[in-house]
Write a protein that holds these residues in place. Structure first.
Motif, PDB file in Angstrom:
ATOM      1  N   GLY A 112      60.836  86.809  96.872  1.00 39.18           N
ATOM      2  CA  GLY A 112      61.479  87.254  95.651  1.00 39.18           C
ATOM      3  C   GLY A 112      61.462  86.264  94.509  1.00 39.18           C
ATOM      4  N   LYS A 113      60.462  85.392  94.437  1.00 45.78           N
ATOM      5  CA  LYS A 113      60.373  84.440  93.320  1.00 45.78           C
ATOM      6  C   LYS A 113      59.275  84.855  92.339  1.00 45.78           C
ATOM      7  CE  LYS A 113      62.954  80.909  95.123  1.00 45.78           C
ATOM      8  NZ  LYS A 113      64.381  80.937  94.853  1.00 45.78           N
ATOM      9  N   GLY A 114      58.677  86.033  92.546  1.00 46.60           N
ATOM     10  CA  GLY A 114      57.577  86.458  91.690  1.00 46.60           C
ATOM     11  C   GLY A 114      56.298  85.698  92.016  1.00 46.60           C
ATOM     12  N   LYS A 115      55.411  85.602  91.027  1.00 42.28           N
ATOM     13  CA  LYS A 115      54.145  84.900  91.240  1.00 42.28           C
ATOM     14  C   LYS A 115      54.382  83.392  91.180  1.00 42.28           C
ATOM     15  CE  LYS A 115      49.565  86.620  89.950  1.00 42.28           C
ATOM     16  NZ  LYS A 115      49.225  87.366  91.062  1.00 42.28           N
ATOM     17  N   ILE A 116      53.964  82.691  92.200  1.00 44.46           N
ATOM     18  CA  ILE A 116      54.152  81.239  92.199  1.00 44.46           C
ATOM     19  C   ILE A 116      52.856  80.546  92.604  1.00 44.46           C
ATOM     20  CG2 ILE A 116      56.636  81.199  92.632  1.00 44.46           C
ATOM     21  CD1 ILE A 116      55.986  80.775  95.581  1.00 44.46           C
ATOM     22  N   THR A 117      52.755  79.304  92.218  1.00 46.36           N
ATOM     23  CA  THR A 117      51.598  78.512  92.618  1.00 46.36           C
ATOM     24  C   THR A 117      51.954  77.739  93.884  1.00 46.36           C
ATOM     25  OG1 THR A 117      51.013  78.260  90.301  1.00 46.36           O
ATOM     26  CG2 THR A 117      49.905  76.807  91.856  1.00 46.36           C
ATOM     27  N   VAL A 118      51.095  77.863  94.871  1.00 42.27           N
ATOM     28  CA  VAL A 118      51.338  77.222  96.154  1.00 42.27           C
ATOM     29  C   VAL A 118      50.271  76.167  96.368  1.00 42.27           C
ATOM     30  CG1 VAL A 118      51.619  77.637  98.620  1.00 42.27           C
ATOM     31  CG2 VAL A 118      52.102  79.469  96.993  1.00 42.27           C
ATOM     32  N   SER A 119      50.680  75.004  96.854  1.00 41.20           N
ATOM     33  CA  SER A 119      49.643  74.084  97.307  1.00 41.20           C
ATOM     34  C   SER A 119      49.751  73.922  98.814  1.00 41.20           C
ATOM     35  CB  SER A 119      49.712  72.726  96.594  1.00 41.20           C
ATOM     36  OG  SER A 119      51.004  72.454  96.160  1.00 41.20           O
ATOM     37  N   CYS A 120      48.601  74.030  99.470  1.00 39.58           N
ATOM     38  CA  CYS A 120      48.558  73.965 100.925  1.00 39.58           C
ATOM     39  C   CYS A 120      48.899  72.551 101.389  1.00 39.58           C
ATOM     40  CB  CYS A 120      47.162  74.362 101.403  1.00 39.58           C
ATOM     41  SG  CYS A 120      46.948  74.167 103.165  1.00 39.58           S
ATOM     42  N   ARG A 121      49.800  72.477 102.398  1.00 42.03           N
ATOM     43  CA  ARG A 121      50.185  71.140 102.868  1.00 42.03           C
ATOM     44  C   ARG A 121      49.153  70.571 103.832  1.00 42.03           C
ATOM     45  NH1 ARG A 121      52.300  73.199 107.659  1.00 42.03           N
ATOM     46  NH2 ARG A 121      53.278  75.206 107.293  1.00 42.03           N
ATOM     47  N   ASN A 122      48.219  71.399 104.221  1.00 43.59           N
ATOM     48  CA  ASN A 122      47.182  70.931 105.143  1.00 43.59           C
ATOM     49  C   ASN A 122      45.963  70.375 104.411  1.00 43.59           C
ATOM     50  OD1 ASN A 122      46.212  70.572 107.820  1.00 43.59           O
ATOM     51  ND2 ASN A 122      44.881  72.351 107.521  1.00 43.59           N
ATOM     52  N   CYS A 123      45.435  71.180 103.445  1.00 40.14           N
ATOM     53  CA  CYS A 123      44.197  70.765 102.791  1.00 40.14           C
ATOM     54  C   CYS A 123      44.399  70.446 101.310  1.00 40.14           C
ATOM     55  CB  CYS A 123      43.122  71.841 102.934  1.00 40.14           C
ATOM     56  SG  CYS A 123      43.474  73.339 102.018  1.00 40.14           S
ATOM     57  N   GLY A 124      45.589  70.780 100.752  1.00 41.55           N
ATOM     58  CA  GLY A 124      45.896  70.423  99.369  1.00 41.55           C
ATOM     59  C   GLY A 124      45.400  71.405  98.326  1.00 41.55           C
ATOM     60  N   ALA A 125      44.756  72.513  98.760  1.00 49.46           N
ATOM     61  CA  ALA A 125      44.255  73.504  97.809  1.00 49.46           C
ATOM     62  C   ALA A 125      45.432  74.218  97.128  1.00 49.46           C
ATOM     63  CB  ALA A 125      43.393  74.529  98.547  1.00 49.46           C
ATOM     64  N   SER A 126      45.275  74.529  95.831  1.00 48.77           N
ATOM     65  CA  SER A 126      46.311  75.248  95.085  1.00 48.77           C
ATOM     66  C   SER A 126      45.838  76.646  94.769  1.00 48.77           C
ATOM     67  CB  SER A 126      46.605  74.523  93.753  1.00 48.77           C
ATOM     68  OG  SER A 126      47.412  73.415  93.999  1.00 48.77           O
ATOM     69  N   PHE A 127      46.755  77.621  94.848  1.00 49.34           N
ATOM     70  CA  PHE A 127      46.388  79.000  94.529  1.00 49.34           C
ATOM     71  C   PHE A 127      47.646  79.771  94.202  1.00 49.34           C
ATOM     72  CE2 PHE A 127      46.706  78.073  98.971  1.00 49.34           C
ATOM     73  CZ  PHE A 127      47.615  78.999  99.429  1.00 49.34           C
ATOM     74  N   GLU A 128      47.470  80.921  93.538  1.00 51.93           N
ATOM     75  CA  GLU A 128      48.602  81.747  93.154  1.00 51.93           C
ATOM     76  C   GLU A 128      48.915  82.737  94.250  1.00 51.93           C
ATOM     77  OE1 GLU A 128      48.634  83.534  89.252  1.00 51.93           O
ATOM     78  OE2 GLU A 128      49.695  81.681  88.722  1.00 51.93           O
ATOM     79  N   GLU A 129      50.193  82.992  94.453  1.00 50.89           N
ATOM     80  CA  GLU A 129      50.595  83.911  95.513  1.00 50.89           C
ATOM     81  C   GLU A 129      51.859  84.624  95.069  1.00 50.89           C
ATOM     82  OE1 GLU A 129      49.788  85.732  98.970  1.00 50.89           O
ATOM     83  OE2 GLU A 129      48.620  83.999  98.298  1.00 50.89           O
ATOM     84  N   LYS A 130      51.934  85.947  95.382  1.00 53.94           N
ATOM     85  CA  LYS A 130      53.169  86.701  95.127  1.00 53.94           C
ATOM     86  C   LYS A 130      54.153  86.360  96.223  1.00 53.94           C
ATOM     87  CE  LYS A 130      52.424  91.021  95.060  1.00 53.94           C
ATOM     88  NZ  LYS A 130      51.500  92.106  94.944  1.00 53.94           N
ATOM     89  N   SER A 131      55.436  86.171  95.900  1.00 51.94           N
ATOM     90  CA  SER A 131      56.376  85.832  96.976  1.00 51.94           C
ATOM     91  C   SER A 131      57.377  86.941  97.233  1.00 51.94           C
ATOM     92  CB  SER A 131      57.115  84.540  96.676  1.00 51.94           C
ATOM     93  OG  SER A 131      57.973  84.702  95.583  1.00 51.94           O
TER      94      SER A 131
END
Ligand SMILES: [Zn+2]
Length: 131
Positions: A112-131
């Protein structure tokens, strides 16, 4: 008295492990299925599974039984982890789970936070994700 009997019976025997537990579950499933029409033959398969399970539990060859169990765990590992992950996802209503598109690592975000940017804690890649 009865417990003493079993303790003596199992003395020096391999006993149960994850594979023997799995075989027991498999036995129960086969017995249930063998009650269905045209599947009566499965009761024989179930009997074979049960006998194999008992043979393993009463075996004195610890090294062989441990090796079998290790092979079983190596094969079943991904399936066991998948089932555990599904259970976690099902119970956790506060987070949404998804896999990192880059490395496949499971990640979670609060719902329920809307669209957020996530960075992977494993490989560090960033991407947008609906929450
Ligand atoms: Zn990643």
């Amino acid at each position: 008295m009865l417990m003493n009997f079993f303790r003596k019976l199992m003395y020096g025997r391999y006993g149960s492990d994850q594979l023997s537990f799995f075989l027991l579950i498999l036995y129960v499933i086969l017995i249930l299925l063998s009650g269905l029409p045209h599947l009566g033959i499965l009761s024989w398969v179930a009997l074979a599974v049960l006998l194999w399970d008992l043979y393993r539990m009463f075996s004195r060859r610890f090294d062989r039984r441990r090796a079998e169990n290790a092979r079983f765990l190596a094969m079943a590992g991904p399936a066991i982890r998948w089932v555990k992950m599904r259970r976690t996802i099902h119970r956790d209503k506060e987070h949404r789970y998804f896999r990192c598109p880059n490395c496949g690592q499971y990640l979670r975000v609060p719902r329920g936070k809307g669209k957020i940017t996530v960075s992977c804690r494993n490989c560090g890649a960033s991407f947008e994700e609906k929450s």
